[in-house]
Design an enzyme around this catalytic site. Structure first.
Site, PDB file in Angstrom:
ATOM      1  N   GLY A 270       0.649  -1.093  -0.004  1.00 39.89           N
ATOM      2  CA  GLY A 270       0.000  -0.026   0.095  1.00 39.89           C
ATOM      3  C   GLY A 270       0.621   1.323   0.125  1.00 39.89           C
ATOM      4  CB  SER A 271       2.053   3.585  -1.737  1.00 37.92           C
ATOM      5  OG  SER A 271       2.832   4.702  -2.104  1.00 37.92           O
ATOM      6  N   GLY A 272       0.577   5.822   0.014  1.00 42.88           N
ATOM      7  CA  GLY A 272      -0.428   7.106   0.278  1.00 42.88           C
ATOM      8  C   GLY A 272       0.808   8.259   0.182  1.00 42.88           C
ATOM      9  CB  ALA A 273      -0.119  11.887   0.465  1.00 46.51           C
TER      10      ALA A 273
ATOM     11  CG  ASP B 229       5.497   4.405   0.718  1.00 43.63           C
ATOM     12  OD1 ASP B 229       4.611   4.215  -0.371  1.00 43.63           O
ATOM     13  OD2 ASP B 229       6.016   5.297   0.809  1.00 43.63           O
ATOM     14  CB  VAL B 230       1.729  -0.444   4.317  1.00 47.97           C
ATOM     15  CG1 VAL B 230       1.581  -1.459   4.948  1.00 47.97           C
ATOM     16  CG2 VAL B 230       1.146   0.803   4.955  1.00 47.97           C
TER      17      VAL B 230
ATOM     18  CG  ASP C   8     -10.081   8.449   9.788  1.00 40.23           C
ATOM     19  OD1 ASP C   8     -11.349   8.513   9.125  1.00 40.23           O
ATOM     20  OD2 ASP C   8      -9.122   8.246   9.049  1.00 40.23           O
TER      21      ASP C   8
END
Length: 475
Positions: free
Chosen positions: A30-33, A36-37, A143
């Site tokens: 997984g990756s986001g702004a 990263d996983v 959240d």
């Protein structure tokens, strides 16, 4: 043609000797702004773990802080250890959980038979126990949503993704442990309140400020004192920047859920936060937190003086979605979100919420009077009176009127037939949630990444100016 190497940040974790000496990194999941996983194998015992590399200081600090306090809670994701040095991103070593509650909802919808009542109750009980653990420690998650409720292969549900969590300090706070014992001793809840399979070891970190020097269980007061001392000494490293987190596409991935890279899993769940460092230092909160569909009215109206109750509203929205397999308020912008809530609950007034006039944006945005609000009942077709009652105890304007997680655990709904099923009877999806390509016109079509300032869908709008600013009225 030879492919160009990936961005440096995606591979930085591979160059850190303290990590690769203990873990075999098997690939990015997984990756986001801001994170990263990676899926990895712990070399000492072959345990599969998730390595979450967080590129934002505040998110990393909050997640470590919250997970350390909650490290003995069976319904909170396990933080095995973390690595954090100066000039390096924090890397959290979390238990690897391959699926989430969103996948349970989607699978029930795809099968056509939904989620059984006994299953719904077991999922709800586990969520409530996790939230109760947070709130007894004065931690507001901020959240909560189905994709942040991860599930183990044997059906244990765990709260995850604490990057937006805050610990609310209240002088003289004493946790109601006596009430906790009442439900923990109840046979209905014993199954999932057993200790986790693996005892969480002492945290190892090169960050002195957050190093966990405690072994075993320590008092909550001691935990708070250590956290307070760190906050005073470090003051969040005097961050003088604003962070804007738009990491909705990988929120669940950032806690160890498996996924194919590039999956648009959470396009309809936009999660963001705009944090003012000065407010952070003086303890004020930000209203721009949480995923819009599950965001409490006080946040939508700009409150910075809210409490644990924002999580309770989110719980009501989650429970409603679990019951109906559809989101309760799938707003396409903040204005649309407020409009949808008002159409169901009616206009926001002092009669239904004493003190609402003090909300930051109450006088800025107003709607025409809703003569006949539809009510929660209309949103929960085919649901029992007990199920409707449970949701109504959470989805109400006045935060003070929302039932606490502890109160709901004692609700008669969970002691009525059918009882919560055993964990072994839960239908656990094989993979995490993903985009439902078979229903482009369904609720996945709400693209929550759109701008919050898009008013095109709301018909006539009037703008009133005054010496104090302006207000918008939608009719």
């Amino acid at each position: 043609m030879e492919q160009s190497p990936p961005p440096a940040k995606s591979w930085s974790i591979h160059t850190r000797s303290e990590i690769i000496s203990k873990y075999e990194i098997q690939g990015r999941v997984g990756s986001g702004a801001y994170s990263d996983v990676y899926k990895a194998r712990r070399l000492s015992d072959n345990l599969t773990v998730a390595l979450k590399e967080i590129h934002d200081y505040q998110s990393a600090y909050r997640e470590i802080e919250a997970l350390q306090v909650l490290q003995n809670c069976p319904n909170v994701v396990v933080l095995h250890e973390y690595f954090w040095r100066e000039d390096e991103d924090a890397v959290l070593v979390l238990e690897f959980l391959r699926t989430d509650l969103d996948a349970v909802i989607k699978e029930g919808k795809k099968r056509g038979d939904g989620v059984g009542v006994g299953e719904v109750k077991r999922w709800m009980v586990q969520i409530l126990c996790g939230v109760d653990a947070c709130h007894r420690n004065m931690i507001v998650h901020r959240d909560l949503k189905p994709t942040n409720l991860l599930i183990s292969d044997d059906g244990v549900l765990k709260l995850a993704d604490f990057g937006q969590a805050r610990i609310l300090m209240e002088p003289g706070f004493v946790a109601p442990d006596e009430n906790t014992q009442q439900y923990e001793q109840n046979p209905l809840f014993q199954e999932h309140t057993a200790p986790p399979a693996e005892v969480v070891p002492e945290m190892d970190s090169s960050s002195e400020g957050l190093r966990n020097k405690r072994q075993g269980i320590v008092s909550r007061e001691e935990s708070f004192r250590e956290i307070c001392e760190y906050n005073i000494q470090d003051s969040l490293d005097d961050i003088d920047k604003e962070t804007s987190i738009q990491d909705g596409d990988t929120s669940c991935l950032a806690t160890g859920t498996a996924s194919d890279i590039g999956d648009d899993t959470l396009k309809s769940y936009c999660s963001y936060e705009v944090e003012d460092a000065e407010n952070e230092r003086r303890g004020a909160l930000t209203s721009c937190v949480g995923t819009r569909w599950f965001r409490a009215p006080e946040l939508l109206y700009g409150s910075t003086d809210y409490g644990l109750e924002v999580d309770l509203w989110s719980l009501g929205c989650i429970f409603a979605e679990l019951l109906t397999l559809a989101p309760l308020f799938p707003g396409t912008s903040d204005i649309d979100q407020i409009s949808r809530i008002i159409s169901v609950l009616g206009n926001l007034t002092e009669e239904v919420w004493p003190g609402c006039l003090k909300l930051s944006d109450y006088g800025t945005i107003s709607f025409a009077k809703v003569e006949n609000p539809t009510g929660i009942e209309a949103c929960l077709p085919n649901c029992s009176p007990d199920e409707i009652s449970l949701v109504k105890k959470l989805v109400c304007y006045d935060p003070a009127a929302r039932a606490t997680a502890m109160e709901l655990l004692h609700d008669e709904y969970f002691s009525k037939q059918p009882l919560p099923v055993p964990l072994s009877d839960l239908r656990v999806p094989l993979t995490n949630s993903g985009q439902d390509e078979d229903s482009p016109g369904g609720w996945h079509g709400y693209n929550d990444m759109e701008s919050d300032s898009d008013f095109d869908d709301f018909g006539p709008m009037s703008v009133h100016t005054s010496s104090g600013g302006f207000s918008l009225q939608f009719s």
